[in-house]
Design a protein around this motif. Sequence first.
Motif, PDB file in Angstrom:
ATOM      1  N   ASP A 221      66.473  71.413  10.227  1.00  0.00           N
ATOM      2  CA  ASP A 221      65.051  71.341  10.561  1.00  0.00           C
ATOM      3  C   ASP A 221      64.188  71.484   9.307  1.00  0.00           C
ATOM      4  O   ASP A 221      63.144  70.827   9.175  1.00  0.00           O
ATOM      5  CB  ASP A 221      64.688  72.415  11.585  1.00  0.00           C
ATOM      6  CG  ASP A 221      65.146  72.058  12.996  1.00  0.00           C
ATOM      7  OD1 ASP A 221      65.456  70.871  13.234  1.00  0.00           O
ATOM      8  OD2 ASP A 221      65.214  72.963  13.851  1.00  0.00           O
ATOM      9  N   ALA A 225      61.755  68.561   7.971  1.00  0.00           N
ATOM     10  CA  ALA A 225      60.338  68.795   7.712  1.00  0.00           C
ATOM     11  C   ALA A 225      59.948  68.352   6.306  1.00  0.00           C
ATOM     12  O   ALA A 225      58.853  67.827   6.083  1.00  0.00           O
ATOM     13  CB  ALA A 225      60.019  70.281   7.910  1.00  0.00           C
ATOM     14  N   SER A 231      63.472  66.151  13.690  1.00  0.00           N
ATOM     15  CA  SER A 231      64.190  67.418  13.625  1.00  0.00           C
ATOM     16  C   SER A 231      65.581  67.287  14.254  1.00  0.00           C
ATOM     17  O   SER A 231      65.977  66.201  14.705  1.00  0.00           O
ATOM     18  CB  SER A 231      63.400  68.494  14.371  1.00  0.00           C
ATOM     19  OG  SER A 231      63.342  68.161  15.761  1.00  0.00           O
TER      20      SER A 231
END
Length: 397
Positions: A221, A225, A231
Amino acid sequence: MGEAIATPGIAGQAPAQLFSRESSGLVRVGSPWRMLLLNVANIGVVYIMFTYWAHPAVFPQSNLLIAIPVAASMAIFFNFLYGMFAAIMPRTGSEYVFLSRTFHPAIGFVASFAAATSQAFYVGIGGYWISQFVLGPLLSSYGAVTGDATISSIGAWASDPQTHFIFGTIFVVLVAVLNILGLRAYLRFQDINWVIGTLTGLLLIVIFLFASSSAFQAGFDRYAAATGIPSYQGTLDLARESGMPTGFSLTDTLGIIPIIWLVAWASTYIGGEVRTPVKTQLRATIGGMLLYAGIALGLFFAISRPVTTEVNQALTWLSYNYAGDQTVEAYPVFILYAGVLIDNLALFLLVGAGLVLWSYLWIPSAMLIATRAMFAWSFDRVMPDKLSAVHSRYNSP
């Protein structure tokens, strides 16, 4: 040690010379264990990457736990045949020698030419793959997860096609120098590289086995990002929405078998440089294949624990089939997963250096195959004599 052949002559005439000279000039230095490792090295860690990346990408309903043992059970017959041929005809050149003596010289040459040109191609592409499949994914994922801008920028550089070309060129030169120095030099390099590669492999397995699924999800994740991709859960959702097939299919499982490259044959190409060929070749061809299959299965089990086969399938399927830009930029191979999980710089550098060296190990073996095939053609006077010239100091073609 010679591959000397006496040629009968006709009374009153000079004997016809079938071979370029009486002795090959090559030296028998290959031991059983080194030849087994040579065969594993020739299959290569890159093929393990392709196995984990291509099987769910191209054959999403396949099962590696079934496919790898089936592939091994099928490959064992080929490896046994090559091992037996190399034991009976312990000469340099592999299928060129085997087929030209048992079927027809033209058949032997065509088969050998195909093998030699394919291995010559892999010599050129091998260094390219080190940048593309090793350094790019590893540096990009680690840099993104840890927030290290310097390593991220190096990862972006390593993922650039121009960088792939640079690495490919560098490693072609390194491979050529190593092979010019002779088989002894290559085997010393192989010994050192096997120790480094084994330690790196064990370290990777430990990293995967002791990591949890939640740790991988959290790391991924952070990576997502930083790179602007979906994700962990978003990747699973995107794969499902994009129509990724799920479940098990026997057709897909059998379809992946050609990608699981289990042909352990490199030692048969240097048959004239192998000690005790009867003892060595069968152990090297069958044992090398079984060792590689065991490594592939063991690493697959380790990766599946934190990454899970479902996530690996979604990432690889999207990277290969999804038309949009919301996918992993670097290739989703187990090296990228390692970069996601590692959060210690010293450990990261150790794994990275080991993987580069381990990925380099198989490239010189590809050049061995190509050069020894050409040597055999020349020694049989199918090609100019210069191709079978052997260096007096290094005993290399």
